[in-house]
Design a protein around this motif. Structure first.
Motif, mmCIF file in Angstrom:
data_model
loop_
_atom_site.group_PDB
_atom_site.id
_atom_site.type_symbol
_atom_site.label_atom_id
_atom_site.label_comp_id
_atom_site.label_asym_id
_atom_site.label_seq_id
_atom_site.Cartn_x
_atom_site.Cartn_y
_atom_site.Cartn_z
ATOM 1 N N GLY A 71 -20.279 31.578 -5.008
ATOM 2 C CA GLY A 71 -19.741 30.471 -4.233
ATOM 3 C C GLY A 71 -18.825 30.990 -3.143
ATOM 4 O O GLY A 71 -18.106 31.989 -3.338
ATOM 5 N N THR A 94 -20.148 25.517 -6.315
ATOM 6 C CA THR A 94 -21.337 26.106 -5.688
ATOM 7 C C THR A 94 -21.949 27.181 -6.568
ATOM 8 O O THR A 94 -23.183 27.248 -6.722
ATOM 9 N N TRP A 117 -23.889 25.530 -9.402
ATOM 10 C CA TRP A 117 -25.198 25.032 -8.950
ATOM 11 C C TRP A 117 -26.190 26.189 -8.797
ATOM 12 O O TRP A 117 -27.390 26.045 -9.109
ATOM 13 N N ASP A 118 -25.712 27.317 -8.335
ATOM 14 C CA ASP A 118 -26.565 28.502 -8.209
ATOM 15 C C ASP A 118 -27.089 28.926 -9.576
ATOM 16 O O ASP A 118 -28.290 29.209 -9.750
ATOM 17 N N VAL A 171 -19.483 22.209 2.636
ATOM 18 C CA VAL A 171 -19.485 22.576 1.222
ATOM 19 C C VAL A 171 -18.209 23.307 0.837
ATOM 20 O O VAL A 171 -17.552 22.973 -0.159
ATOM 21 N N GLY A 210 -17.274 21.567 -2.707
ATOM 22 C CA GLY A 210 -18.585 22.028 -3.143
ATOM 23 C C GLY A 210 -19.688 21.012 -2.962
ATOM 24 O O GLY A 210 -19.522 19.937 -2.370
ATOM 25 N N ILE A 211 -20.858 21.351 -3.484
ATOM 26 C CA ILE A 211 -22.032 20.488 -3.375
ATOM 27 C C ILE A 211 -21.771 19.143 -4.049
ATOM 28 O O ILE A 211 -22.136 18.086 -3.525
ATOM 29 N N CYS A 268 -22.141 29.825 1.799
ATOM 30 C CA CYS A 268 -21.930 28.426 2.145
ATOM 31 C C CYS A 268 -23.092 27.885 2.959
ATOM 32 O O CYS A 268 -23.534 26.745 2.742
ATOM 33 N N ALA A 288 -25.920 27.008 0.678
ATOM 34 C CA ALA A 288 -25.631 25.777 -0.071
ATOM 35 C C ALA A 288 -25.770 24.554 0.817
ATOM 36 O O ALA A 288 -26.321 23.516 0.410
ATOM 37 N N LEU A 305 -29.551 29.242 -5.126
ATOM 38 C CA LEU A 305 -29.243 29.094 -3.705
ATOM 39 C C LEU A 305 -30.051 30.025 -2.823
ATOM 40 O O LEU A 305 -30.198 29.786 -1.623
#
Length: 402
Positions: free
Chosen positions: A32, A91, A94-95, A286, A291-292, A321, A324, A370
């Protein structure tokens, strides 16, 4: 699966970046972006000293719960340092989720709403003749939208204009440099620039301009009205956004669209602007808006009020970023534009990524997660270098918004 390790990586391959790497006990990792231009070490310390220890042992799939834990649990809510730190964690999670699911993140967000992400580039130069050549260069590269910034006659320097046309970096010294500003000279000059650009490139090229918070509402209204014949896609950050009632005054006097929000951190910073339809594009990003997870909330609110996305994408946002942002841009229904300033070859090497540019569009990687990573060994070769953003003064010496 549990979080087993959390690392903060600070590197400077041409400019400073802060990256968070979260590793699970099964060996899956996510990254992230935690870069806050000019205040990078504040976020690094927040992550290293306060956030990282609290993440060890947590379930990485509980993204929403972790977001609330870091936001509500801190008690001292919001602000750029806190929200940038939360964004980095969000982030990275999510990755990880995408890698575990075997899917690119945009598919976890609902799949494609478009085939590609329309981006805009930065044409800047000291004079109008020179900026026409810069716009032509972006058109030749296939860009469908171009931000135009020029020097102002009578001023030694101007925001957005630099010697390096592709990798503009405003944080230019260990201590802040100082610029001198004149609103009167600026307002007299800008309409003449766009008259030339529109005459040269016709009616279909999307044109943008960044005011960078430097006007009062009535001055911004005057600027917007003077630019109406040239049909700009937007004027960006026309006034400082702390007094949001000022946008009502701008709306009363011009139909030039307004974009704002790159310095916003939460949905509460822009709720009034969106709900009252005082802006046309929301530029939160983001890395600075939680973040997302949280940026999706902002975009969802915007979609209900005819406001489209126009996320910040300057060189102080790392490829982490940018990757993302592209996944979110691809999925939301109310996408508008994505700012895209290319990174240096050194930065691209430190952050290997799969997103790519083609004919005016960016496309995210199709690999799980990502589609971006950090080479920690290479990053270690580029130590942090102090760099701060400039300070702006009027011609009489008064400190002014930069």
């Amino acid at each position: 699966m549990k979080i087993a390790d959390v690392r903060v990586v600070v590197t400077c391959p041409g400019r400073n970046f802060v990256t968070l790497k979260i590793v699970t006990d099964e060996g899956v990792h996510g990254v992230g972006d935690a870069t806050l231009n000019g205040r990078e070490l504040a976020v690094a310390a927040y992550l290293r000293d306060h956030v990282a220890p609290a993440l060890i042992g947590r379930d990485p799939s509980r993204i929403e719960d972790t977001w609330q834990y870091l936001y509500k649990g801190a008690y001292w809510r919001r602000g750029p340092v806190t929200m940038t730190a939360i964004a980095a964690v969000d982030t990275a999670l999510w990755d990880i989720l995408g890698k575990v699911a075997g899917l690119p993140v945009y598919k976890l967000l609902g799949g494609r709403s478009r085939e590609g992400v329309t981006v805009y580039g930065h044409a800047n130069a000291d004079t109008t003749d020179q900026v026409l050549a810069e716009v032509a260069r972006y058109v030749e590269l296939g860009y469908r939208a171009v931000r135009v910034q020029t020097g102002v006659p009578g001023l030694a320097s101007t925001y957005g204009v630099s010697g390096d046309k592709m990798f503009y970096e405003p944080a230019d010294a260990a201590l802040p440099t100082e610029n001198v500003w004149s609103t009167a000279k600026y307002l007299a000059h800008v309409p003449t620039v766009f008259a030339r650009v529109r005459d040269e490139f016709g009616p279909t090229l999307r044109l943008l301009h960044d005011v960078h918070h430097r006007l009062t509402p009535i001055e911004a209204a005057r600027l917007g009205k003077s630019l109406e014949p040239y049909a700009l896609t937007w004027i960006e950050d026309p006034v400082p956004a702390e007094l949001q009632e000022g946008f009502r005054l701008i709306r009363q006097h011009t139909t030039t669209p307004i974009a704002v929000g790159e310095v916003f951190n939460t949905v509460w910073d822009c709720e009034t602007l969106i709900r009252e339809q005082l802006i046309d594009y929301i530029r939160t990003t983001v890395v600075h808006a939680g973040g997302i997870t949280h940026l999706r909330r902002i975009f969802d609110l915007a979609a209900l009020h005819h406001v489209r996305s126009g996320s910040h994408g300057a060189t102080d946002l790392s490829p982490v970023c940018m990757a993302a942002a592209l996944h979110l841009d691809l999925a939301i229904p109310n996408f508008g534009l994505q700012e895209y300033m290319r990174h240096t070859p050194e930065t691209d090497a430190v952050f290997p990524h799969g997103y790519h540019y083609d004919g005016g569009y960016l496309h995210p990687a199709e690999t799980p997660g990502l589609g971006v990573d950090i080479d920690e060994d290479l990053a270690a070769r580029y130590p942090y270098r102090p760099a701060q953003l400039p300070v702006n003064r009027l011609e009489d010496g008064t400190v002014h918004s930069w």
